[in-house]
Design a protein around this motif. Sequence first.
Motif, PDB file in Angstrom:
ATOM      1  N   VAL A 125       4.695   4.020  -9.783  1.00 32.50           N
ATOM      2  CA  VAL A 125       3.671   2.963  -9.702  1.00 32.50           C
ATOM      3  C   VAL A 125       2.422   3.607  -9.106  1.00 32.50           C
ATOM      4  O   VAL A 125       2.492   4.269  -8.070  1.00 32.50           O
ATOM      5  N   ILE A 126       1.294   3.447  -9.793  1.00 28.50           N
ATOM      6  CA  ILE A 126       0.041   4.021  -9.287  1.00 28.50           C
ATOM      7  C   ILE A 126      -1.025   2.929  -9.225  1.00 28.50           C
ATOM      8  O   ILE A 126      -0.879   1.862  -9.832  1.00 28.50           O
ATOM      9  N   GLN A 127      -2.074   3.226  -8.463  1.00 21.83           N
ATOM     10  CA  GLN A 127      -3.200   2.291  -8.394  1.00 21.83           C
ATOM     11  C   GLN A 127      -4.470   3.038  -8.783  1.00 21.83           C
ATOM     12  O   GLN A 127      -4.786   4.072  -8.181  1.00 21.83           O
TER      13      GLN A 127
ATOM     14  N   CYS B  76      -2.295  -6.346  -6.296  1.00 17.94           N
ATOM     15  CA  CYS B  76      -2.422  -6.414  -4.831  1.00 17.94           C
ATOM     16  C   CYS B  76      -3.259  -5.253  -4.285  1.00 17.94           C
ATOM     17  O   CYS B  76      -3.205  -4.130  -4.805  1.00 17.94           O
ATOM     18  N   LEU B  77      -4.001  -5.516  -3.221  1.00 20.97           N
ATOM     19  CA  LEU B  77      -4.827  -4.463  -2.622  1.00 20.97           C
ATOM     20  C   LEU B  77      -3.945  -3.362  -2.041  1.00 20.97           C
ATOM     21  O   LEU B  77      -4.265  -2.183  -2.151  1.00 20.97           O
TER      22      LEU B  77
ATOM     23  N   TYR C 117      -7.596 -12.406   0.226  1.00 23.32           N
ATOM     24  CA  TYR C 117      -7.900 -11.114   0.857  1.00 23.32           C
ATOM     25  C   TYR C 117      -6.763 -10.098   0.706  1.00 23.32           C
ATOM     26  O   TYR C 117      -6.820  -9.014   1.282  1.00 23.32           O
ATOM     27  N   ASP C 118      -5.742 -10.454  -0.070  1.00 23.15           N
ATOM     28  CA  ASP C 118      -4.622  -9.534  -0.310  1.00 23.15           C
ATOM     29  C   ASP C 118      -4.535  -9.069  -1.754  1.00 23.15           C
ATOM     30  O   ASP C 118      -3.797  -8.131  -2.049  1.00 23.15           O
ATOM     31  N   VAL C 119      -5.241  -9.749  -2.662  1.00 15.30           N
ATOM     32  CA  VAL C 119      -5.025  -9.491  -4.095  1.00 15.30           C
ATOM     33  C   VAL C 119      -6.358  -9.397  -4.855  1.00 15.30           C
ATOM     34  O   VAL C 119      -7.392  -9.875  -4.372  1.00 15.30           O
TER      35      VAL C 119
ATOM     36  N   GLU D 242      12.189  -6.969  -6.160  1.00 13.60           N
ATOM     37  CA  GLU D 242      12.318  -7.816  -4.972  1.00 13.60           C
ATOM     38  C   GLU D 242      11.223  -7.563  -3.945  1.00 13.60           C
ATOM     39  O   GLU D 242      10.975  -8.396  -3.075  1.00 13.60           O
ATOM     40  N   SER D 243      10.565  -6.424  -4.036  1.00 18.64           N
ATOM     41  CA  SER D 243       9.471  -6.147  -3.091  1.00 18.64           C
ATOM     42  C   SER D 243       8.211  -6.933  -3.447  1.00 18.64           C
ATOM     43  O   SER D 243       7.315  -7.085  -2.622  1.00 18.64           O
ATOM     44  N   CYS D 244       8.130  -7.422  -4.692  1.00 21.62           N
ATOM     45  CA  CYS D 244       6.912  -8.111  -5.155  1.00 21.62           C
ATOM     46  C   CYS D 244       6.924  -9.559  -4.660  1.00 21.62           C
ATOM     47  O   CYS D 244       7.826 -10.326  -4.990  1.00 21.62           O
TER      48      CYS D 244
END
Length: 236
Positions: free
Chosen positions: A93-95, A76-77, A196-198, A121-123
């Motif tokens: 969790v890192i990006q 996800c962006l 546009y979200d992923v 659950e946030s995913c």
Amino acid sequence: MSKTFLIDTTRCTACRGCQLACKEWYELPANKTFQTGTHQNPPDLNPNNYKLVRFSEHLIGDKVEWYFFPDQCRHCLNPPCQGAADTLIEGAVIQDEATGAVIFTEKSAKLSKDDFEYVRESCPYNIPRRDEKSGRMVKCVMCIDRVQAGMVPACVKVCPTGTMNFGERDEMLALAEKRLAKVRETHPDAMLADPYDVNVIYLLGDKPERYHEHSVASATPMNRKNLFATVRSAVG
Ligand code: SF4
Ligand code: SF4
Ligand code: SF4
């Protein structure tokens, strides 16, 4: 500009080459599985399967139709999993800035089972899994080791049908729009899933619920946890 996948499900034959390539590249062990009345095997994503080709069959009119969905993390962006994890342990969790890859780090092993459930659950796509041996959260890592070495992800490399595509985000978005226009000539309900979200964009030839209950984020009711995580991730 991040890296992006286009997964054109209208070309998928469910050969499962991508699923096996992922296991081989990351030396993930086999699972003991049982016949459950479907070709889908194993039954779900798990710590030894970052990628799973999902099979769904539907009776449409008087014909049985198969729907194939090679499931994996969407990178996800603005990843809700990162937003949720940051409220517990910073850096679990890192990006990766250069590729957009979302990575669960060794710090994720410090999360309790309840903390993991909170992150899972946030995913919106029900992707994170927990390795009970190490305690780490696991999922697809975008083959970041291969990508940083100038190679494409293993699942893209082996796909024989053109379902799996990978490249610069603007190129993949353009390819997605081009393929969508073509597919819509024969499949009027065709759509792109949350483009546009992923960074893992699916081209679906039919209604999303026919593929998988989490094929698009909107199929998941926004609960308090992923709403909070999304907002936090966007402002943080
Ligand atoms: Fe589908 Fe390609 Fe995976 Fe085979 S390798 S299951 S055609 S995405
Ligand atoms: Fe995180 Fe789920 Fe998005 Fe993957 S799909 S980046 S696990 S929120
Ligand atoms: Fe597995 Fe790499 Fe494909 Fe992710 S990108 S599903 S880690 S092969």
